[in-house]
Design an enzyme around this catalytic site. Structure first.
Site, PDB file in Angstrom:
ATOM      1  CD1 TRP A 268     -33.774-100.737  13.394  1.00  0.00           C
ATOM      2  CD2 TRP A 268     -32.711-100.096  15.259  1.00  0.00           C
ATOM      3  NE1 TRP A 268     -34.324-101.411  14.460  1.00  0.00           N
ATOM      4  CE2 TRP A 268     -33.696-101.050  15.610  1.00  0.00           C
ATOM      5  CE3 TRP A 268     -31.923 -99.550  16.270  1.00  0.00           C
ATOM      6  CZ2 TRP A 268     -33.901-101.460  16.930  1.00  0.00           C
ATOM      7  CZ3 TRP A 268     -32.130 -99.957  17.575  1.00  0.00           C
ATOM      8  CH2 TRP A 268     -33.112-100.909  17.893  1.00  0.00           C
ATOM      9  CD1 TRP A 296     -14.656-105.318  31.368  1.00  0.00           C
ATOM     10  CD2 TRP A 296     -15.123-106.690  29.674  1.00  0.00           C
ATOM     11  NE1 TRP A 296     -15.992-105.217  31.124  1.00  0.00           N
ATOM     12  CE2 TRP A 296     -16.316-106.050  30.080  1.00  0.00           C
ATOM     13  CE3 TRP A 296     -15.184-107.608  28.616  1.00  0.00           C
ATOM     14  CZ2 TRP A 296     -17.550-106.295  29.475  1.00  0.00           C
ATOM     15  CZ3 TRP A 296     -16.409-107.838  28.009  1.00  0.00           C
ATOM     16  CH2 TRP A 296     -17.573-107.182  28.433  1.00  0.00           C
ATOM     17  CG  ASN A 334     -26.413-106.202  10.675  1.00  0.00           C
ATOM     18  OD1 ASN A 334     -25.718-105.439  11.327  1.00  0.00           O
ATOM     19  ND2 ASN A 334     -27.550-106.702  11.135  1.00  0.00           N
ATOM     20  CD1 TRP A 352     -18.793-101.884  25.285  1.00  0.00           C
ATOM     21  CD2 TRP A 352     -18.486-100.637  23.452  1.00  0.00           C
ATOM     22  NE1 TRP A 352     -19.057-100.577  25.621  1.00  0.00           N
ATOM     23  CE2 TRP A 352     -18.889 -99.783  24.526  1.00  0.00           C
ATOM     24  CE3 TRP A 352     -18.250-100.063  22.207  1.00  0.00           C
ATOM     25  CZ2 TRP A 352     -19.036 -98.400  24.366  1.00  0.00           C
ATOM     26  CZ3 TRP A 352     -18.396 -98.689  22.055  1.00  0.00           C
ATOM     27  CH2 TRP A 352     -18.789 -97.873  23.125  1.00  0.00           C
TER      28      TRP A 352
END
Length: 459
Positions: A268, A296, A334, A352
């Site tokens: 990944w 947003w 994580n 984000w």
DNA sequence: AGTCCGTTCGA
DNA sequence: CGAACGGAC
């Protein structure tokens, strides 16, 4: 007497003739290294990420006996000139592929060779260089699983023998180094912070401990922030203290599901680096712009919620514990990275990029590719991301992955006296929320519905 | 690498 | 009446 210096510059300074270089020489400072920081925000002080990078690079510079120029993230054409300016004959450049140009390593190498300067590259090494794994028609893999197959088929060299490169020194030996940047950013660490040891030996020690004690249980424990189930190799991989081929070679003979899962996680990391190689702009822009058409939040109330999120004061213990772990250690498990990201995007309705920026500022392993594409995965804007409507429940996540509440109590002193799993619901305690700990700043059920509404009504 | 809700199934 | 399951978001 000669003292040593580690010089820090902003990237907008012209380095070659910067007065600090002359000043250092005038004061008999031996230049250990020049670090040009432009892959981290420059205005934050006390960043543990920069502190770890500084220590790593200082150890490297020390090991190279001062013949080292460290120029991280700098346009490579100026490197030969820089090397002459600081009288360095070895140049260290980061080998990661950020948004500052693909294939730059080749260009850099050529320029340095032409200038008669030895070149070493460490930092963010990959088993297969980004851009190398391709479909048979030469296109990039946009989906992980086919990439994983292609990556495996591509293969990679054996790792170099450990210790064959630079001998890392104990960072304690370079305490005398002074920073010349007026802000001394990157050198200052908030009091009480515990940062990882730097260097190759620390990386190898950590790897062997993980391999022998946690790898077989990796599948089950990797999602449990209350347990020592993860490898903590990210910081060493990011800064080049250990090579992924070293880890892959060690995994090769192992048949456990844990070993297979761990190899997949390394893939990944390479997949995201490959994505950034092909799409440099994807570091800060949504791969799938569908997310940009949503509404947003902004303005003062939104900024206050953002601040509560950053400080670990949202009133949701699992979220707050993760955010405080980040501030305390420069590292976050994580499972918490996913949960806190989901909370920012889907409960607080903030883009984000705001969260990715905060993470990069604090994470000692902060990496453009893994971090920012990880954020896009949660946001639902990545090439192969989770759908937007996959929304984490901050309470359920806590009760499922920290069932005893030990993780929460470790990072939230206000809740340290609340026993058991009740710690996840402080608002249900007799006597109410313990003093000093906030009420939830938003209602998750309401904000989940609001997020889905905005998703439905996107333009 | 998620959650919620309605439905079904079995104790 | 709770666990298990499937579909929707």
């Amino acid at each position: 007497m000669t003292s040593t210096s580690l010089l820090w510059f902003r990237r907008d300074l012209r380095l070659g003739d910067h007065p600090a270089l002359a000043a250092a020489a005038d004061h008999n400072h031996r230049v250990l290294g020049v670090f040009v920081a432009d892959d981290v925000p420059l205005d934050a002080s006390g960043s543990p990420r920069r502190a770890v990078l500084a220590r790593t690079l200082a150890a490297l510079a020390q090991a190279m006996d001062g013949r080292l120029l460290i120029a991280h993230g700098r346009p490579r054409s100026v490197l030969p000139r820089l090397a002459r300016a600081v009288d360095a004959d070895v140049v260290h450049v980061s080998a990661d592929y950020g948004p500052y140009g693909r294939r730059r390593d080749e260009q850099v190498q050529r320029a340095l060779q032409d200038a008669g300067v030895e070149w070493v590259a460490t930092g963010s090494p990959y088993a297969v260089a980004p851009g190398r794994v391709r479909k048979s028609n030469g296109e990039r893999y946009a989906v992980f699983t086919p990439f994983y197959r292609g990556w495996t088929d591509h293969g990679w060299r054996k790792p170099a023998r450990s210790g064959s490169g630079v001998d890392w020194v104990d960072p304690g030996e370079v305490d005398g180094i002074t920073a010349h940047d007026p802000q001394e950013y990157a050198r200052t660490v908030p009091a009480g912070m515990s940062l990882p040891e730097v260097g190759e030996q620390a990386a190898l020690d950590g790897w062997r401990t993980f391999r022998d004690e946690a790898l077989d249980d990796y599948d089950g424990d990797r999602d449990r922030p209350d347990r020592p189930g993860t490898s903590h190799m990210s910081v060493y991989l990011k800064w080049g203290s250990i090579h992924p081929r070293t880890l892959l070679a060690d995994l090769a003979g192992r048949r456990s599901t844990g070993a297979a899962s761990y190899r997949r996680e390394l893939a990944w990391r390479e997949f995201y680096a490959d994505s950034v190689f092909h799409l440099p702009e994807s570091v800060w822009t949504s791969v799938d712009p569908v997310i940009d058409r949503m509404a947003w939040d902004s303005g003062q109330p939104a900024e206050e919620r953002f601040e509560a999120w950053r400080a670990g004061r949202t009133g949701y213990p699992f979220i707050d514990a993760g955010m405080r772990q980040l501030l305390a250690e420069g590292w976050m498990h994580n499972r918490l990275r996913m949960a806190t990201a989901s909370f920012l995007i889907k409960d607080l309705h903030l883009p984000w990029q705001r969260g990715a920026e905060h993470f990069l500022e604090h994470l000692v392993d902060g990496d453009y590719a893994s971090n920012n594409h990880g954020w896009q995965w949660v946001a639902g804007s990545g090439a192969q991301a989770a759908p937007f409507f996959r929304i984490f429940n901050p309470l359920t996540q806590g009760e499922k992955f920290d069932p005893s509440g030990d993780f929460v109590r470790r990072y939230i002193p206000e809740l340290r006296d609340v026993p058991g799993r009740k710690v996840h619901r402080p608002w249900e305690l007799d006597g109410g929320v313990p003093a000093g700990y906030p009420e939830p700043i938003v209602d998750h059920a309401d904000e989940r519905a609001e997020a889905l509404r905005r998703w439905q009504q996107r333009g």
